[in-house]
Design an enzyme around this catalytic site. Structure first.
Site, PDB file in Angstrom:
ATOM      1  N   ASN A   1      46.264  42.359  51.962  1.00  0.00           N
ATOM      2  CA  ASN A   1      46.333  42.740  50.551  1.00  0.00           C
ATOM      3  C   ASN A   1      46.669  44.227  50.538  1.00  0.00           C
ATOM      4  OD1 ASN A   1      45.954  43.369  47.875  1.00  0.00           O
ATOM      5  ND2 ASN A   1      43.939  42.398  47.700  1.00  0.00           N
TER       6      ASN A   1
ATOM      7  N   ARG B   1      48.972  38.965  49.613  1.00  0.00           N
ATOM      8  CA  ARG B   1      48.752  38.864  48.178  1.00  0.00           C
ATOM      9  C   ARG B   1      49.886  39.615  47.485  1.00  0.00           C
ATOM     10  NH1 ARG B   1      44.788  42.392  44.274  1.00  0.00           N
ATOM     11  NH2 ARG B   1      45.049  41.127  42.418  1.00  0.00           N
TER      12      ARG B   1
ATOM     13  N   HIS C   1      45.069  37.657  38.751  1.00  0.00           N
ATOM     14  CA  HIS C   1      43.869  37.145  39.427  1.00  0.00           C
ATOM     15  C   HIS C   1      43.894  35.618  39.540  1.00  0.00           C
ATOM     16  CE1 HIS C   1      41.805  40.943  37.648  1.00  0.00           C
ATOM     17  NE2 HIS C   1      42.101  41.187  38.916  1.00  0.00           N
TER      18      HIS C   1
ATOM     19  N   HIS D   1      36.591  36.773  35.899  1.00  0.00           N
ATOM     20  CA  HIS D   1      36.763  37.580  37.112  1.00  0.00           C
ATOM     21  C   HIS D   1      36.535  39.025  36.691  1.00  0.00           C
ATOM     22  CE1 HIS D   1      38.931  38.743  40.966  1.00  0.00           C
ATOM     23  NE2 HIS D   1      38.961  39.874  40.277  1.00  0.00           N
TER      24      HIS D   1
ATOM     25  N   GLY E   1      35.885  42.479  38.079  1.00  0.00           N
ATOM     26  CA  GLY E   1      35.856  43.409  39.215  1.00  0.00           C
ATOM     27  C   GLY E   1      36.340  44.751  38.711  1.00  0.00           C
TER      28      GLY E   1
ATOM     29  N   ARG F   1      40.854  50.882  32.834  1.00  0.00           N
ATOM     30  CA  ARG F   1      41.916  50.393  31.929  1.00  0.00           C
ATOM     31  C   ARG F   1      41.337  50.066  30.556  1.00  0.00           C
ATOM     32  NH1 ARG F   1      44.282  45.971  36.217  1.00  0.00           N
ATOM     33  NH2 ARG F   1      43.282  47.097  37.918  1.00  0.00           N
TER      34      ARG F   1
ATOM     35  N   MET G   1      30.304  50.036  37.717  1.00  0.00           N
ATOM     36  CA  MET G   1      29.253  49.386  36.923  1.00  0.00           C
ATOM     37  C   MET G   1      27.839  49.682  37.447  1.00  0.00           C
ATOM     38  SD  MET G   1      28.465  47.745  34.306  1.00  0.00           S
ATOM     39  CE  MET G   1      29.894  47.016  33.542  1.00  0.00           C
ATOM     40  N   ARG G   2      27.699  49.840  38.765  1.00  0.00           N
ATOM     41  CA  ARG G   2      26.367  50.171  39.306  1.00  0.00           C
ATOM     42  C   ARG G   2      25.872  51.489  38.724  1.00  0.00           C
ATOM     43  NH1 ARG G   2      28.551  48.864  45.203  1.00  0.00           N
ATOM     44  NH2 ARG G   2      30.330  49.718  44.121  1.00  0.00           N
TER      45      ARG G   2
ATOM     46  N   GLY H   1      33.443  41.566  41.979  1.00  0.00           N
ATOM     47  CA  GLY H   1      32.431  42.593  42.233  1.00  0.00           C
ATOM     48  C   GLY H   1      31.321  42.688  41.194  1.00  0.00           C
ATOM     49  N   VAL H   2      31.684  42.834  39.923  1.00  0.00           N
ATOM     50  CA  VAL H   2      30.676  42.971  38.871  1.00  0.00           C
ATOM     51  C   VAL H   2      30.098  41.592  38.515  1.00  0.00           C
ATOM     52  CG1 VAL H   2      30.220  43.814  36.535  1.00  0.00           C
ATOM     53  CG2 VAL H   2      31.938  44.961  37.946  1.00  0.00           C
TER      54      VAL H   2
ATOM     55  N   GLU I   1      39.773  35.154  47.514  1.00  0.00           N
ATOM     56  CA  GLU I   1      41.237  35.083  47.392  1.00  0.00           C
ATOM     57  C   GLU I   1      41.889  34.982  48.772  1.00  0.00           C
ATOM     58  OE1 GLU I   1      40.312  38.546  44.972  1.00  0.00           O
ATOM     59  OE2 GLU I   1      42.152  38.181  43.856  1.00  0.00           O
TER      60      GLU I   1
HETATM   61  N1  LIG Z   1      25.599  45.376  42.664  1.00  0.00           N
HETATM   62  C1  LIG Z   1      26.553  45.640  41.780  1.00  0.00           C
HETATM   63  N2  LIG Z   1      26.249  45.729  40.469  1.00  0.00           N
HETATM   64  C2  LIG Z   1      27.197  46.012  39.571  1.00  0.00           C
HETATM   65  N3  LIG Z   1      28.477  46.194  39.855  1.00  0.00           N
HETATM   66  C3  LIG Z   1      28.850  46.101  41.129  1.00  0.00           C
HETATM   67  C4  LIG Z   1      27.922  45.812  42.152  1.00  0.00           C
HETATM   68  N4  LIG Z   1      28.582  45.769  43.330  1.00  0.00           N
HETATM   69  C5  LIG Z   1      29.897  46.047  43.052  1.00  0.00           C
HETATM   70  N5  LIG Z   1      30.058  46.237  41.733  1.00  0.00           N
HETATM   71  C6  LIG Z   1      31.292  46.574  41.000  1.00  0.00           C
HETATM   72  O1  LIG Z   1      32.375  45.832  41.477  1.00  0.00           O
HETATM   73  C7  LIG Z   1      33.572  46.610  41.325  1.00  0.00           C
HETATM   74  C8  LIG Z   1      34.595  46.209  42.352  1.00  0.00           C
HETATM   75  O2  LIG Z   1      34.880  44.853  42.202  1.00  0.00           O
HETATM   76  P1  LIG Z   1      35.925  44.123  43.150  1.00  0.00           P
HETATM   77  O3  LIG Z   1      36.034  42.734  42.706  1.00  0.00           O
HETATM   78  O4  LIG Z   1      35.539  44.376  44.569  1.00  0.00           O
HETATM   79  O5  LIG Z   1      37.214  44.942  42.745  1.00  0.00           O
HETATM   80  P2  LIG Z   1      38.673  45.037  43.344  1.00  0.00           P
HETATM   81  O6  LIG Z   1      38.869  43.866  44.286  1.00  0.00           O
HETATM   82  O7  LIG Z   1      39.523  44.924  42.122  1.00  0.00           O
HETATM   83  O8  LIG Z   1      38.754  46.374  43.987  1.00  0.00           O
HETATM   84  C9  LIG Z   1      33.138  48.048  41.500  1.00  0.00           C
HETATM   85  O9  LIG Z   1      33.850  48.873  40.625  1.00  0.00           O
HETATM   86  C10 LIG Z   1      31.656  48.024  41.163  1.00  0.00           C
HETATM   87  O10 LIG Z   1      31.483  48.637  39.903  1.00  0.00           O
HETATM   88  C1  LIG Z   2      45.871  42.312  38.930  1.00  0.00           C
HETATM   89  C2  LIG Z   2      44.745  43.256  39.125  1.00  0.00           C
HETATM   90  O1  LIG Z   2      44.233  43.826  38.183  1.00  0.00           O
HETATM   91  O2  LIG Z   2      44.286  43.377  40.377  1.00  0.00           O
HETATM   92  P1  LIG Z   2      43.041  44.263  40.835  1.00  0.00           P
HETATM   93  O3  LIG Z   2      41.831  43.708  40.148  1.00  0.00           O
HETATM   94  O4  LIG Z   2      43.006  44.044  42.335  1.00  0.00           O
HETATM   95  O5  LIG Z   2      43.355  45.670  40.433  1.00  0.00           O
HETATM   96 MG   LIG Z   3      40.364  42.415  43.151  1.00  0.00          MG
END
Ligand SMILES: Nc1ncnc2c1ncn2[C@@H]1O[C@H](COP(=O)(O)OP(=O)(O)O)[C@@H](O)[C@H]1O
Ligand SMILES: CC(=O)OP(=O)(O)O
Ligand SMILES: [Mg+2]
Length: 415
Positions: free
Chosen positions: A7, A91, A180, A208, A210, A241, A284-285, A331-332, A385
């Site tokens: 990725n 990806r 996503h 989803h 994140g 965003r 978010m943490r 993630g969130v 993914e």
């Molecule tokens: N324990 C948690 N509580 C709240 N939010 C979390 C926690 N762990 C990770 N995150 C959030 O998840 C986000 C990242 O999500 P993720 O799906 O890994 O993103 P990406 O793949 O788009 O980089 C981080 O910005 C963080 O705020």
């Molecule tokens: C499409 C997109 O927003 O991807 P990411 O969450 O990885 O930034």
């Molecule tokens: Mg992602």
């Protein structure tokens, strides 16, 4: 067969190496800060401690070279020789209308991905650098691409068209694509299996949440509508965003603040969302932590963020004329007990009843977090993914093999 999944982002490259015989992950890691003064490589091989190193990695070709070095390293590696890598899957965020499913990389496919640079300027150019870097380092290895947009190609016109002159769609393919998709597809399938019900019988909404965040209405297993649009900017409020806004804000703000197009685009993509409202962070943490300490801006950011998710869930329940399942992921969505609580507490009118204890459990496996009486089942399903990318790559490469080799591979897999 061993499949390397990549990725590639503009300044980072995440990887996972799969043994497709049992779908185990042999190693995973990431290269961060590519092109900056100190790049960080994190490598985690199964059964060995994670290692981190700092060096100068100026481009993606060097990044892939480093990944391969780690994979074949005498102590930290998991492969004896580089030619044990049978295929590479990437990806790719934007596949436009050209790709409804995953494909093997050919010169024509690369041309199509290039044509989409305009539509995903943060993502597609980086993916192409990843593909070229693999070609440079592993010239004889077949590569496949798996698109974020592919799953959403089933949306009806009523969902994907914008109410603007049709010539913009005809000439420039301006429409909703959604992103996503690999994640929405993976978690919806997993959720149906966990519930023991056919996916085709369910009205589902997957969230989803994140760094980027999107909600999808999945009607009988197919994407029916999704919150991201032409680009990954539309829909939910995200880390940095803005998500949905009145399009008139763009020319208005440009005029009032004397902004260029690229400045306004950067404002909406990189300086909005949680970051703008909290005034301090997109994580978010940290938002939840600050909220606990009484920070009013963090609370407002959290409330706006969760309110918008709830609004989309309400809209999509109406779009499908019903709702059986809500799935939280990324993630969130997977980790924030507070977020799930805040979203679901306003959905009791739909028949959503969250079980507070189940919601508060910190587990890594897919699980139900609604009460046994809840009319709508609520699930947390960790997304994967990379596994879907590995599976598609494996399937596509296997199809190109001679029948004899194919049965040998399948026998190995069964064993
Ligand atoms: N324990 C948690 N509580 C709240 N939010 C979390 C926690 N762990 C990770 N995150 C959030 O998840 C986000 C990242 O999500 P993720 O799906 O890994 O993103 P990406 O793949 O788009 O980089 C981080 O910005 C963080 O705020
Ligand atoms: C499409 C997109 O927003 O991807 P990411 O969450 O990885 O930034
Ligand atoms: Mg992602």
């Amino acid at each position: 067969m061993k499949v390397l999944v990549i990725n590639a982002g503009s300044s980072s490259l995440k990887y996972q190496l799969y043994n497709m015989n049992d779908e185990s992950v042999l190693a995973s890691g990431r290269v961060e800060r590519i092109g900056m003064d100190s790049s960080i490589v994190t490598h985690d091989a199964a059964g060995k401690p994670e290692v981190r190193s700092v060096s100068e990695i100026l481009d993606h070709v060097t990044a892939v070279k480093r990944v391969i070095e780690m994979l074949v390293h005498p102590e930290l590696g998991v492969l004896k020789r580089i030619d044990e890598i049978d295929a590479v899957g990437h990806r790719v965020v934007h596949g436009g209308e050209a790709f409804k499913e995953s494909v093997l990389v050919t010169p024509e496919v690369k041309l199509e991905i290039r044509k989409l640079f305009d539509l995903a300027p943060l993502h597609n150019p980086a993916h192409m650098m990843g593909i070229a870097a693999v070609e440079a380092n592993l010239p004889d290895v077949p590569q496949a691409v798996v698109f974020d947009t592919a799953f959403h190609q089933t949306m009806p016109e009523t969902s994907y068209l914008y109410a603007i002159p049709k010539v913009l769609y005809r000439r420039h393919k301006i429409r909703r694509y959604g992103f996503h998709g690999t994640s929405h597809q993976y978690v919806s399938d997993k959720a149906a299996r966990l519930l023991g019900q056919p996916l085709e019988s369910l009205k589902m909404i997957s969230a989803h949440i994140g760094n980027g965040a999107s909600v999808t209405a999945i009607l009988h297993g197919r994407s029916y509508d999704t919150s991201m649009g032409l680009t990954p900017l539309e829909g939910l409020m995200m880390g940095t965003r803005s998500g949905d806004l009145d399009p008139a804000i763009v020319p208005f703000a440009m005029a009032k603040e004397d902004l260029t197009m690229s400045e306004v685009s950067s404002m909406l993509n990189k300086h909005s969302g949680l970051m703008a409202i909290s005034g301090s962070t997109s994580d978010m943490r940290e938002i939840v932590e600050a909220m606990r300490e009484g920070d009013k801006n963090a609370k407002l950011a959290f409330d706006m963020y969760t309110y918008r998710i709830r609004k989309y869930i309400g809209a999509y329940a109406a779009a499908m004329n019903g709702l059986d399942v809500i799935v939280f992921t990324a993630g969130v969505g997977e980790n924030s007990v507070e977020l799930r609580e805040a979203v679901c507490s306003g959905l009791t009118f739909l028949g959503v009843e969250l079980d507070r204890e189940r919601n508060a459990e910190r587990r890594k496996d897919p699980r139900i977090i609604s009460t046994d009486n809840s009319r709508v089942r609520v699930l947390v399903v960790p997304t994967n993914e990379e596994l879907l990318i590995a599976r598609d790559t494996y399937r596509l490469v296997l199809q190109t093999k001679k029948p004899d080799d194919r049965s040998k591979e399948i026998i190995e897999k069964v064993e």
